[in-house]
Design a protein around this motif. Structure first.
Motif, mmCIF file in Angstrom:
data_model
loop_
_atom_site.group_PDB
_atom_site.id
_atom_site.type_symbol
_atom_site.label_atom_id
_atom_site.label_comp_id
_atom_site.label_asym_id
_atom_site.label_seq_id
_atom_site.Cartn_x
_atom_site.Cartn_y
_atom_site.Cartn_z
ATOM 1 N N VAL A 1 0.807 -1.072 0.124
ATOM 2 C CA VAL A 1 0.075 -0.036 -0.132
ATOM 3 C C VAL A 1 0.961 1.181 -0.036
ATOM 4 N N ALA A 2 1.956 1.186 0.624
ATOM 5 C CA ALA A 2 2.936 2.382 0.794
ATOM 6 C C ALA A 2 3.337 2.668 -0.505
ATOM 7 N N ALA A 3 3.687 1.462 -1.117
ATOM 8 C CA ALA A 3 4.370 1.917 -2.665
ATOM 9 C C ALA A 3 3.362 2.282 -3.668
ATOM 10 N N ALA A 4 2.022 1.963 -3.597
ATOM 11 C CA ALA A 4 1.014 2.229 -4.431
ATOM 12 C C ALA A 4 0.680 3.892 -4.119
ATOM 13 N N ASN A 5 0.686 3.961 -2.772
ATOM 14 C CA ASN A 5 0.243 5.537 -2.551
ATOM 15 C C ASN A 5 1.318 6.543 -3.170
ATOM 16 N N MET A 6 2.317 5.988 -3.476
ATOM 17 C CA MET A 6 3.252 6.924 -4.126
ATOM 18 C C MET A 6 2.707 7.618 -5.467
ATOM 19 N N LYS A 7 1.830 6.950 -6.035
ATOM 20 C CA LYS A 7 0.993 7.412 -7.113
ATOM 21 C C LYS A 7 0.066 8.588 -6.889
ATOM 22 N N GLN A 8 -0.622 8.351 -5.852
ATOM 23 C CA GLN A 8 -1.483 9.291 -5.738
ATOM 24 C C GLN A 8 -0.830 10.654 -5.266
ATOM 25 N N ARG A 9 0.405 10.424 -4.525
ATOM 26 C CA ARG A 9 1.103 11.697 -4.105
ATOM 27 C C ARG A 9 1.880 12.149 -5.280
ATOM 28 N N THR A 10 2.232 11.721 -6.231
ATOM 29 C CA THR A 10 3.142 11.898 -7.357
ATOM 30 C C THR A 10 2.159 12.859 -8.154
ATOM 31 N N ARG A 11 0.911 12.401 -8.453
ATOM 32 C CA ARG A 11 -0.147 13.208 -8.862
ATOM 33 C C ARG A 11 -0.568 14.490 -8.320
ATOM 34 N N LYS A 12 -0.444 14.375 -7.115
ATOM 35 C CA LYS A 12 -1.077 15.812 -6.430
ATOM 36 C C LYS A 12 0.391 16.545 -6.491
ATOM 37 N N GLN A 13 1.633 16.299 -6.499
ATOM 38 C CA GLN A 13 2.707 17.011 -6.768
ATOM 39 C C GLN A 13 2.577 17.738 -7.929
ATOM 40 N N LEU A 14 2.147 16.915 -9.328
ATOM 41 C CA LEU A 14 2.087 17.752 -10.362
ATOM 42 C C LEU A 14 0.918 18.831 -10.398
ATOM 43 N N GLU A 15 -0.237 18.287 -9.669
ATOM 44 C CA GLU A 15 -1.101 19.458 -9.687
ATOM 45 C C GLU A 15 -0.823 20.607 -9.234
ATOM 46 N N TYR A 16 -0.077 20.426 -8.160
ATOM 47 C CA TYR A 16 0.501 21.818 -7.339
ATOM 48 C C TYR A 16 1.379 22.624 -8.101
ATOM 49 N N TYR A 17 2.115 21.646 -8.683
ATOM 50 C CA TYR A 17 3.199 22.453 -9.921
ATOM 51 C C TYR A 17 2.464 23.394 -10.828
ATOM 52 N N HIS A 18 1.475 22.955 -11.526
ATOM 53 C CA HIS A 18 0.785 23.658 -12.415
ATOM 54 C C HIS A 18 -0.268 24.807 -11.776
ATOM 55 N N ALA A 19 -0.619 24.338 -10.496
ATOM 56 C CA ALA A 19 -1.361 25.239 -9.990
ATOM 57 C C ALA A 19 -0.275 26.627 -9.233
ATOM 58 N N ASP A 20 0.726 26.264 -9.033
ATOM 59 C CA ASP A 20 1.551 27.283 -8.430
ATOM 60 C C ASP A 20 2.258 28.205 -9.744
ATOM 61 N N ARG A 21 2.197 27.686 -10.763
ATOM 62 C CA ARG A 21 2.881 28.205 -11.950
ATOM 63 C C ARG A 21 1.705 29.411 -12.485
ATOM 64 N N LEU A 22 0.659 29.051 -12.266
ATOM 65 C CA LEU A 22 -0.586 29.785 -12.748
ATOM 66 C C LEU A 22 -1.152 30.614 -11.829
ATOM 67 N N ASN A 23 -0.808 30.396 -10.581
ATOM 68 C CA ASN A 23 -1.496 30.847 -9.383
ATOM 69 C C ASN A 23 -2.776 30.496 -9.323
ATOM 70 N N TYR A 24 -3.081 29.285 -9.290
ATOM 71 C CA TYR A 24 -4.450 28.772 -9.492
ATOM 72 C C TYR A 24 -4.500 28.045 -8.035
ATOM 73 N N ALA A 25 -5.694 27.573 -7.734
ATOM 74 C CA ALA A 25 -6.008 26.701 -6.685
ATOM 75 C C ALA A 25 -6.144 25.018 -7.216
ATOM 76 N N VAL A 26 -6.138 24.395 -6.359
ATOM 77 C CA VAL A 26 -6.113 22.774 -6.820
ATOM 78 C C VAL A 26 -7.728 22.366 -6.146
ATOM 79 N N ALA A 27 -8.480 21.839 -7.126
ATOM 80 C CA ALA A 27 -9.686 21.476 -6.568
ATOM 81 C C ALA A 27 -9.446 19.944 -6.543
ATOM 82 N N GLY A 28 -10.310 19.411 -5.153
ATOM 83 C CA GLY A 28 -10.049 18.008 -4.972
ATOM 84 C C GLY A 28 -11.434 17.537 -5.474
#
Length: 338
Positions: A181-208
């Motif tokens: 499970v810990a290894a599989a959870n890396m997928k969700q955390r990686t996706r969120k990292q990229l969402e926040y990358y794009h949000a930060d560069r655009l000054n956008y919010a991240v919608a869950g």
């Protein structure tokens, strides 16, 4: 974690408890959510728009549609994040939603990141403690015993499939379960990292994108898909999300697609992995528990015995205890004021 019940249609007043109890006034609820999104993003968060991770599923599609209605298509960016275990259909349907809404769509293949971080290698090493031959060409998933069939004890089992199609199901030692499970959870955390990358560069919010069942029951990864700046549909039962999907003209291909985790290399339903019942029944059981509906009325509405309803309620309570950690903010030694 307390969520307000959404506005229900006025034409259900006086009816016996049933699926009709969860019928929404979809246009009114859509307008209410859109107005709230505008206030939250532009005023409270002071951001210019919204980033949404699109999975090709119903929840992320409705979230994207609501954000596009609230802010306009030009202020919403969809991020598609496939990897080697995800279903190819997820990418196709995610692009379909973005095209239908007229929103910008960015595709980020996260497989190289996961490989570099050892996601697949770490998972496979733990699986090989049980299945020494597990490797390239094999598939895997984790399934949870049905709470109605296991006396309320949630037992996770590993399912593997060899390249020739032979499946095995087995109990996992606790260290194997936690490791996989810990290894599989890396997928969700990686996706969120990229969402926040794009949000930060655009000054956008991240919608869950969690619905009420997922939010209430802890069906998310902490600091992964559980992380967001706003969660527009967390107050809606899953069946209500489908109602809004129809009102918002979400493509039919997505509305009829069975809910899936899209995390494992073998196909997996959400009931297999987490929930005791299909979402239509879980919605009514959760609503009944939240609103003090008698067990007999809930049993009649969902087609279960009273004893089974009580068992489902116990399962909900058990998952809520686990979800307490997932919802908890970081603990501080001293309160910080001002």
């Amino acid at each position: 974690m307390n969520l307000v019940e959404p506005h229900l249609s006025s034409d259900i007043e006086g009816r016996d408890f049933s699926a009709a109890t969860l019928v929404l006034d979809a246009p009114a609820e859509t307008d209410r959510i859109a107005e709230t999104i505008r206030q939250q993003v532009l005023r409270d968060l002071r951001r210019r728009g919204v980033v949404v991770g699109l999975s090709g599923g119903i929840d992320s599609s409705v979230t994207a549609a609501l954000c596009a209605k609230a802010l306009g298509p030009k202020k919403v960016v969809a991020i598609l994040m496939p990897e080697k275990d995800s279903d190819d259909e997820s990418l196709v349907l995610g692009k379909l939603v973005a095209d239908e809404l007229g929103i910008e769509c960015v595709t980020e293949n996260i497989e190289p990141i996961l490989t570099a971080a050892g996601c697949y290698r770490r998972r496979d090493e733990f699986i090989r403690k049980l299945v020494p031959d597990f490797g390239p060409g094999w598939g895997c998933k984790i399934v949870l015993s049905n709470a109605l069939e296991s006396g309320g004890i949630n037992i996770s089992q590993l399912v593997v499939e060899s390249p020739d199609g032979e499946q095995q199901k087995m109990r996992m030692q606790i260290d194997v379960y936690h490791g996989v499970v810990a290894a599989a959870n890396m997928k969700q955390r990686t996706r969120k990292q990229l969402e926040y990358y794009h949000a930060d560069r655009l000054n956008y919010a991240v919608a869950g994108t969690p619905n009420r069942l997922e939010h209430d029951q802890g069906f998310f990864v902490k600091n992964g898909d559980g992380a967001a700046d706003l969660k527009p549909i967390a107050h809606l039962y899953k069946s209500q999300v489908y109602q809004l999907a129809e009102h918002l003209s979400v493509p039919e291909e997505i509305r009829r697609r069975p809910p899936t985790t899209d995390t494992w290399s073998l196909p997996q339903s959400q009931e297999e992995f987490y929930f005791a019942l299909p979402y239509q029944q879980m919605d009514l059981c959760l609503y009944g528990l939240n609103n003090n509906v008698p067990e007999e009325a809930v049993a009649g509405a969902v087609g279960l015995t009273v004893e089974q309803v009580v068992q489902v309620w116990r399962d909900i309570a058990a998952k809520r205890r686990v979800a307490h950690y997932l919802h908890a903010a970081p603990l501080l030694i001293d309160a910080i004021s001002g």
